[in-house]
Design a protein around this motif. Sequence first.
Motif, short mmCIF file in Angstrom:
data_model
loop_
_atom_site.label_atom_id
_atom_site.label_comp_id
_atom_site.label_asym_id
_atom_site.label_seq_id
_atom_site.Cartn_x
_atom_site.Cartn_y
_atom_site.Cartn_z
N VAL A 18 -9.84 2.64 -9.28
CA VAL A 18 -9.42 3.88 -9.93
C VAL A 18 -8.13 4.41 -9.31
O VAL A 18 -7.20 4.77 -10.02
CB VAL A 18 -10.55 4.93 -9.88
N LEU A 19 -8.04 4.43 -7.98
CA LEU A 19 -6.83 4.94 -7.33
C LEU A 19 -5.65 4.00 -7.53
O LEU A 19 -4.50 4.41 -7.37
CB LEU A 19 -7.07 5.18 -5.84
N GLY A 20 -5.92 2.75 -7.90
CA GLY A 20 -4.85 1.80 -8.21
C GLY A 20 -4.04 2.22 -9.42
O GLY A 20 -2.96 1.69 -9.67
N HIS A 21 -4.54 3.17 -10.19
CA HIS A 21 -3.80 3.69 -11.34
C HIS A 21 -2.68 4.64 -10.94
O HIS A 21 -1.90 5.08 -11.78
CB HIS A 21 -4.75 4.38 -12.31
N LEU A 22 -2.63 4.98 -9.67
CA LEU A 22 -1.56 5.82 -9.14
C LEU A 22 -0.54 4.92 -8.46
O LEU A 22 -0.83 4.32 -7.43
CB LEU A 22 -2.12 6.83 -8.14
N PRO A 23 0.67 4.78 -9.01
CA PRO A 23 1.67 3.93 -8.37
C PRO A 23 2.07 4.51 -7.01
O PRO A 23 2.14 5.73 -6.84
CB PRO A 23 2.86 3.96 -9.32
N THR A 24 2.27 3.63 -6.06
CA THR A 24 2.69 4.06 -4.72
C THR A 24 3.91 3.26 -4.30
O THR A 24 4.05 2.08 -4.64
CB THR A 24 1.58 3.88 -3.68
N GLY A 25 4.76 3.90 -3.53
CA GLY A 25 5.89 3.20 -2.94
C GLY A 25 5.40 2.31 -1.81
O GLY A 25 4.33 2.52 -1.24
N VAL A 26 6.18 1.27 -1.50
CA VAL A 26 5.81 0.34 -0.44
C VAL A 26 6.78 0.53 0.72
O VAL A 26 8.00 0.46 0.54
CB VAL A 26 5.84 -1.12 -0.95
N VAL A 27 6.22 0.79 1.89
CA VAL A 27 7.01 1.13 3.07
C VAL A 27 6.62 0.22 4.22
O VAL A 27 5.44 -0.02 4.45
CB VAL A 27 6.77 2.61 3.47
N VAL A 28 7.63 -0.28 4.95
CA VAL A 28 7.37 -0.99 6.21
C VAL A 28 7.74 -0.04 7.34
O VAL A 28 8.87 0.44 7.42
CB VAL A 28 8.18 -2.30 6.32
N VAL A 29 6.76 0.26 8.17
CA VAL A 29 6.97 1.09 9.35
C VAL A 29 7.29 0.14 10.50
O VAL A 29 6.53 -0.79 10.76
CB VAL A 29 5.72 1.95 9.66
N SER A 30 8.42 0.36 11.17
CA SER A 30 8.84 -0.56 12.22
C SER A 30 9.27 0.20 13.47
O SER A 30 9.72 1.33 13.40
CB SER A 30 10.00 -1.44 11.72
N ALA A 31 9.12 -0.48 14.61
CA ALA A 31 9.51 0.10 15.89
C ALA A 31 9.91 -1.04 16.83
O ALA A 31 9.67 -2.22 16.54
CB ALA A 31 8.36 0.90 16.49
N LEU A 32 10.49 -0.67 17.94
CA LEU A 32 10.82 -1.62 18.99
C LEU A 32 9.86 -1.34 20.14
O LEU A 32 9.92 -0.29 20.77
CB LEU A 32 12.27 -1.43 19.43
N TYR A 33 8.94 -2.28 20.37
CA TYR A 33 7.93 -2.14 21.41
C TYR A 33 8.20 -3.16 22.50
O TYR A 33 8.16 -4.36 22.25
CB TYR A 33 6.53 -2.34 20.82
N GLU A 34 8.51 -2.68 23.70
CA GLU A 34 8.83 -3.55 24.83
C GLU A 34 9.88 -4.60 24.43
O GLU A 34 9.71 -5.79 24.67
CB GLU A 34 7.57 -4.20 25.39
#
Length: 168
Positions: A18-34
């Motif tokens: 049901v919630l798949g009927h709501l389009p969502t943007g696709v985001v990659v969250v990135s960071a520099l770890y060590e």
Amino acid sequence: MVTSLRPPAVEPDRFRRVLGHLPTGVVVVSALYEDEPVGLTVGSFCSVSLDPPMIGFFPSKTSTSWPRIERTGRFVANILAEHQDEVSAVFARSGGAKFTHLRWRPSATGAPVLDGVAAWIDCEVASVTDAGDHVFVLARVLDLAATDDHHPLVFFRGGYARLSGRAS
């Protein structure tokens, strides 16, 4: 006499469908770890506040990438462009060398800004709150930029979708 009506249990598959009927943007969250880039794909990302500028997203509690990103205290939210469905798939998987074949540059905070994204937002974690099988990350926006060259990648009804044009 007051009777208490108990709604039926919501099954996870039905909820997802049901919630798949709501389009969502696709985001990659990135960071520099060590000194190593780390990232994950999120589909629940939103603008939270204009003053001060804040965003939010919901990584899964089972994510192996989120704890490393959280420890850095800062990240970039890369709003993927419509041609980056393979990038989304790479970052949606657990483990592996996700940055091996990708070009990126560091933001002012050092977090990876992926080449070719529709937009990017450099952020600092403000709070992390329990949210069922996910956590809610609230973050302050430090810097951001967008391009008019690409439409965003969209997830809709269980798959990637592309916008056909600009809405009026």
